[in-house]
Design an enzyme around this catalytic site. Structure first.
Site, PDB file in Angstrom:
ATOM      1  N   LYS A  61       0.820  -1.211   0.000  1.00 25.75           N
ATOM      2  CA  LYS A  61       0.000   0.000   0.000  1.00 25.75           C
ATOM      3  C   LYS A  61       0.855   1.262   0.000  1.00 25.75           C
ATOM      4  O   LYS A  61       0.491   2.241  -0.628  1.00 25.75           O
ATOM      5  CB  LYS A  61      -0.937   0.004   1.201  1.00 25.75           C
ATOM      6  CG  LYS A  61      -0.171   0.154   2.466  1.00 25.75           C
ATOM      7  CD  LYS A  61      -0.896   0.648   3.647  1.00 25.75           C
ATOM      8  CE  LYS A  61       0.229   0.984   4.612  1.00 25.75           C
ATOM      9  NZ  LYS A  61      -0.181   1.196   5.957  1.00 25.75           N
ATOM     10  N   THR A  62       1.993   1.218   0.665  1.00 29.67           N
ATOM     11  CA  THR A  62       2.837   2.418   0.652  1.00 29.67           C
ATOM     12  C   THR A  62       3.328   2.686  -0.761  1.00 29.67           C
ATOM     13  O   THR A  62       3.384   3.835  -1.201  1.00 29.67           O
ATOM     14  CB  THR A  62       4.039   2.244   1.607  1.00 29.67           C
ATOM     15  OG1 THR A  62       3.540   1.846   2.885  1.00 29.67           O
ATOM     16  CG2 THR A  62       4.798   3.533   1.761  1.00 29.67           C
ATOM     17  N   ASP A 247      -3.269   7.803   5.236  1.00 30.17           N
ATOM     18  CA  ASP A 247      -2.743   6.464   5.491  1.00 30.17           C
ATOM     19  C   ASP A 247      -3.367   5.931   6.781  1.00 30.17           C
ATOM     20  O   ASP A 247      -3.777   6.703   7.638  1.00 30.17           O
ATOM     21  CB  ASP A 247      -1.216   6.570   5.649  1.00 30.17           C
ATOM     22  CG  ASP A 247      -0.556   5.208   5.596  1.00 30.17           C
ATOM     23  OD1 ASP A 247      -1.221   4.257   5.160  1.00 30.17           O
ATOM     24  OD2 ASP A 247       0.618   5.110   5.987  1.00 30.17           O
ATOM     25  N   GLU A 248      -3.439   4.625   6.923  1.00 29.92           N
ATOM     26  CA  GLU A 248      -3.968   4.009   8.159  1.00 29.92           C
ATOM     27  C   GLU A 248      -5.318   4.602   8.554  1.00 29.92           C
ATOM     28  O   GLU A 248      -5.539   4.978   9.707  1.00 29.92           O
ATOM     29  CB  GLU A 248      -2.974   4.187   9.319  1.00 29.92           C
ATOM     30  CG  GLU A 248      -1.555   3.755   9.035  1.00 29.92           C
ATOM     31  CD  GLU A 248      -1.365   2.254   9.115  1.00 29.92           C
ATOM     32  OE1 GLU A 248      -2.369   1.520   9.145  1.00 29.92           O
ATOM     33  OE2 GLU A 248      -0.196   1.819   9.111  1.00 29.92           O
ATOM     34  N   GLN A 278      -6.374  -4.298  10.802  1.00 28.33           N
ATOM     35  CA  GLN A 278      -5.201  -3.801  11.522  1.00 28.33           C
ATOM     36  C   GLN A 278      -5.535  -2.597  12.394  1.00 28.33           C
ATOM     37  O   GLN A 278      -4.666  -1.797  12.733  1.00 28.33           O
ATOM     38  CB  GLN A 278      -4.093  -3.435  10.536  1.00 28.33           C
ATOM     39  CG  GLN A 278      -3.508  -4.645   9.841  1.00 28.33           C
ATOM     40  CD  GLN A 278      -2.297  -4.296   9.003  1.00 28.33           C
ATOM     41  OE1 GLN A 278      -1.275  -3.865   9.512  1.00 28.33           O
ATOM     42  NE2 GLN A 278      -2.419  -4.462   7.705  1.00 28.33           N
ATOM     43  N   ARG A 658       3.835  -9.414  10.381  1.00 28.09           N
ATOM     44  CA  ARG A 658       5.096  -8.683  10.232  1.00 28.09           C
ATOM     45  C   ARG A 658       6.174  -9.604   9.680  1.00 28.09           C
ATOM     46  O   ARG A 658       7.210  -9.149   9.209  1.00 28.09           O
ATOM     47  CB  ARG A 658       5.604  -8.140  11.579  1.00 28.09           C
ATOM     48  CG  ARG A 658       4.758  -7.090  12.273  1.00 28.09           C
ATOM     49  CD  ARG A 658       4.328  -5.986  11.388  1.00 28.09           C
ATOM     50  NE  ARG A 658       3.014  -6.282  10.818  1.00 28.09           N
ATOM     51  CZ  ARG A 658       2.481  -5.641   9.802  1.00 28.09           C
ATOM     52  NH1 ARG A 658       3.144  -4.681   9.202  1.00 28.09           N
ATOM     53  NH2 ARG A 658       1.294  -5.956   9.333  1.00 28.09           N
TER      54      ARG A 658
END
Length: 824
Positions: A61-62, A247-248, A278, A658
DNA sequence: GAGTGACCTGACTTT
DNA sequence: CAGGTCACTC
């Protein structure tokens, strides 16, 4: 000169021309679009209108987000200054900035890119007067906040024991997270905190205004209030920020949501990226609902799902997916990966926390060497992710012992240490002497003979005359109202402040007027650091302040063991000033950017909390402490029930995802909690893992005791065996777990623990639903460990190891489950 | 006003 | 096991 007063489009001409020129010359110039998968590409190219990007863990996504920004600029849709990109952490902001620079080069400039808070600080400095503040307001940290509230609670004649300031702070934070000003707190909520919640909230806001200060929540709240009350100003910013990226998004709270909606409602060019799975900041006011309702807020929104995972191996991804599927009310995603094979998720149980740390230390070294046919994994590529920061200590202790280099990310922060906060208070006084909170903090540190009484007199005078404490103190000195040693010391104190303040102003008059008049700062939102060479006079000043105040001396003369470390920290603090142009810039940096990671140096294992790990990835990840009560945390479950449990599960999901190649979950049967040994049950999340993706490792067994020992007293063993199998995969899981019991080490432990076989207890008493009887090992708060030799009614005769034999009430006995209990 | 020891209470996650 | 607060003493 500042960017806001300029016509935002004026500077844009040359920039867009350049961008257009770049575009014209270049179909091949769009090579930055290559290497995107179909979904990513769709997310990048849907430039106009609302877009919701549902991006699972590790789906790039980044990459999509940064490419989208590059695309906006390259297609000439917007010049960098017309793009606003907000993130949650400084780390994320930094990474995005780097990646954008990589795609674009430096020519075209940078968008407004920063955390919600840093963007809001910049805006608020410009428009502070609209909420009754001056642009050089200070940002209070939690500590100041609590002290202030404590004063208000006392002033309201309330018992601060029954009504702790912490609780009020939590309440107020909650309101601010929902963008509620004191007058907007409604209904039953005003009754909180002994019926005086909103009243105290109002008083607190008043006090902040007087102090020319804001807390963290205010940064957002004030901006929302300003935008709501000044449509003209809002319109200007709507025009300026033509494209907004977030973002987020799953972590936004109501205030942030409103702020975004206000800015985006006109052009609706908003792109939110998030993953409901998340969402781990519910406790801080985040509303997963924001992401769930996006399509309602922005009708016609394009929803794009990124589902191909590029990070983890098949087994790791599968395990995480199964785990998270236990949550209800998800938007739902199907993550998949093209990577086949790889290691299964690994699971291992240990006797206690120390054993766990020892094993992980050895495993890290084994992975580093390369083991079982795996490529070596360097220390930089390994991380330990814990639920709560106090878990880090066991690892630090162990790693120090074996000389394994590690870095703690997040932990107890440098800037939160006592000596640093004191030193900062001195700096704050030098920058603005009227900072009453700073004054209070250090007026008698080091001791100047100014106790409660003298301070109270200063307070009274200040209140009567409407002065700052500093000014009041100055008057009292001038009038000679405080005599003797204390008076002389106070005189020295205020004279010092006056001189330091003069030095600060003399050193950098330009920035002292208004730090906001600095357009570069708009771009370098979260940096605060100013690379150009400066004369370093502020560093000398800082040293002088710490010397002349007697603060350094105080610690040098202190004989406590931690004093030398504190002096070291002060030196480090002064060193940190090198990266800043002046004290003000430094103070702001500290208020906003609390992370202090030292990325440099030799390879180190990272230790951090699960929260801090979001957005990161590591080839090898260790997830220790998967025990009920610790993870999922008891408090989360108590306070918010099922909602809390689901958030904990998302945290588990974040942890597992992660990992790229190796993910090792572990739990301990015994752990010290509040300095007391406690037996632990494996986390219910372990039961939820799909057995076919999990490999159960054999515990070493050579070191500690056995789980079987605790089984007799009803602690670990019983719960362990019976606790599995809650899910479809339960049988398999149970079978897998059985491997643990069948391992030779485990068996030996069990034998050792049960031999010689104990006599069946004749009487059994139930304490806290755990039974024990004659012959059992018990623990007594006062007498320590011992063995029950007789039971009679409520009274037990116990032979204590250290205290001898005693008769005690059975109610005071607990089954012993600690190391001391193991009878071998 | 400052220093000491007894007690108590709270303990996670963070911009 | 912490840190904070209180009462007591010098």
């Amino acid at each position: 000169m500042n960017g806001y007063d300029d016509d935002p489009y004026e500077g844009a001409v040359s920039l867009s021309q350049r961008a257009m020129a770049g575009l014209r010359g270049s179909a091949p110039d769009a090579d930055y679009l290559e290497g995107l998968n179909e979904a990513q590409r769709a997310a990048v190219e849907a430039l106009d209108g609302p877009v919701l990007m549902l991006a699972g863990a590790g789906t790039g996504k980044t990459k999509a987000l940064t490419t989208r920004i590059a695309h906006l600029i390259r297609t000439g849709r917007a010049h960098p200054g017309q793009i606003l990109a907000v993130t949650f952490t400084n780390k994320a902001a930094r990474e995005m900035k780097e990646r954008i620079a990589r795609v674009l080069g430096e020519v075209e400039g940078m968008p407004w890119l920063g955390t919600f808070h840093s963007v809001c600080v910049k805006l608020l400095r410009r428009h502070a007067e609209l909420v009754g503040l001056r642009s050089n307001f200070t940002i209070l940290d939690t500590d100041d906040q609590i002290r202030l509230l404590k004063q208000l609670i006392l002033a309201a004649n309330m018992d601060e024991k029954r009504w702790p300031a912490r609780q009020l702070a939590g309440l107020i934070d909650g309101w601010k997270n929902r963008a509620l000003t004191p007058d907007r707190v409604r209904g039953g909520e005003t009754a909180h905190f002994n019926n005086r919640g909103s009243e105290l909230y109002a008083a607190y806001q008043d006090r902040l205004k007087t102090l020319n200060a804001v807390d963290f929540g205010d940064l957002l709240l004030h901006m929302v209030v300003i935008f709501q009350a000044h449509p003209d100003l809002l319109a200007e910013y709507q025009r300026r920020f033509r494209y907004i990226l977030v973002d987020e998004y799953q972590d936004t709270n109501t205030a942030q949501y409103l702020w975004l909606r206000l800015l985006a409602q006109a052009h609706r060019n908003i792109c939110c990226v998030g993953d409901d799975d998340q969402s781990i900041y519910g406790w801080r006011g985040a509303e997963v609902g924001n992401i769930l309702r996006f399509e309602k807020d922005f009708p016609g929104a394009k929803v794009i799902r990124l589902e191909q995972n590029y990070r983890s191996t098949e087994h790791i991804l599968a395990a995480a997916s199964v785990l998270i599927s236990a949550n209800e009310g998800r938007l739902g995603k199907t993550l998949w990966t093209a990577t086949k094979g790889g290691e299964k998720l690994r699971l291992i149980g240990h006797w206690d926390g120390e054993e766990e740390a020892r094993w992980i230390g050895e495993e890290i070294e084994a992975l580093k060497r390369g083991t079982r046919g795996l490529d070596p994994i360097g220390l930089d590529d390994q991380a330990i992710l814990v639920r709560a920061s106090h878990q880090m200590r066991a690892f630090e202790d162990r790693f120090l012992t074996i000389g394994l280099p590690y870095r703690v990310i997040g932990g107890p922060r440098f800037y939160e240490r006592l000596e640093i906060r004191d030193a900062m208070a001195y700096f704050r006084l030098a920058v603005s002497p009227e900072d009453d909170l700073a004054f209070e903090r250090v007026v008698n540190t080091p001791k100047r003979g100014l106790g409660d009484k003298a301070q109270a007199r200063i307070q009274v005078l200040a209140r009567e005359l409407g002065l700052s404490l500093y000014d009041a103190a100055r008057r009292m000195v001038a009038a000679g109202e405080i005599g003797g040693k204390a008076g002389a010391q106070l005189r020295l104190f205020v004279e010092n402040i006056a001189r330091w303040h003069a030095a600060v102003q003399g050193a950098s008059p330009a920035t002292a007027v208004s730090p906001a008049d600095d357009d570069d700062a708009l771009i370098e939102l979260d940096e605060g650091a100013v690379p150009p060479a400066n004369d370093h006079s502020h560093i000398r000043l800082a040293e002088e302040i710490l010397e002349e105040s007697g603060y350094v001396e105080m610690w040098v003369n202190d004989k406590t063991p931690e004093a030398p470390g504190r002096v070291e920290n002060l030196k480090e603090l002064v060193k940190a000033l090198e990266q800043f142009e002046n004290l003000q810039g430094f103070l702001e940096h500290v208020a906003l950017v609390m992370d202090n990671d030292s990325g440099e140096g030799e390879a180190k294992v990272s230790i951090m909390t699960l929260h801090a790990a979001k957005g990161l990835e590591f080839p090898a990840v260790f997830l220790p402490g998967w025990e009920d009560g610790l993870f999922p945390s008891q408090r989360a479950m108590d306070e918010t029930g099922k909602k809390g449990l689901e958030e904990e599960r998302r945290l588990a999901y974040v942890g597992i995802t992660r990992a790229e190649e190796i993910c090792t979950i572990s739990f301990a049967g015994n752990r010290r909690v509040y300095g007391q040994w406690q037996s632990q049950l494996p986390s219910r999340f372990i039961d939820e893992l799909p057995a076919r993706h999990v490999e159960v490792l054999t515990p070493p067994g050579l070191y500690g005791g056995g789980f079987g020992a605790a089984g007799n007293v009803g602690g670990f063993g019983g719960g362990f065996g019976g606790g599995f199998g809650g899910r479809d995969d339960g049988l398999e899981t149970r079978a897998a777990k059985a491997d643990v019991y069948n391992s030779p080490g485990w068996k030996r432990l069990q034998e050792r623990a049960s031999a010689p076989p104990r006599a069946r207890p004749t009487t059994v008493r139930t304490v806290d639903s755990v039974a024990f009887g004659v012959g059992d090992r018990v623990f007594h708060q006062k007498f320590g460990y011992g063995e029950v030799i007789d039971l009679d009614g409520d009274t037990a005769a116990v032979e204590f190891d250290k205290a001898g034999s005693k008769h005690v009430k059975a109610g005071f006995l607990k089954p012993a489950v600690g190391l001391d209990d193991v009878p071998f």
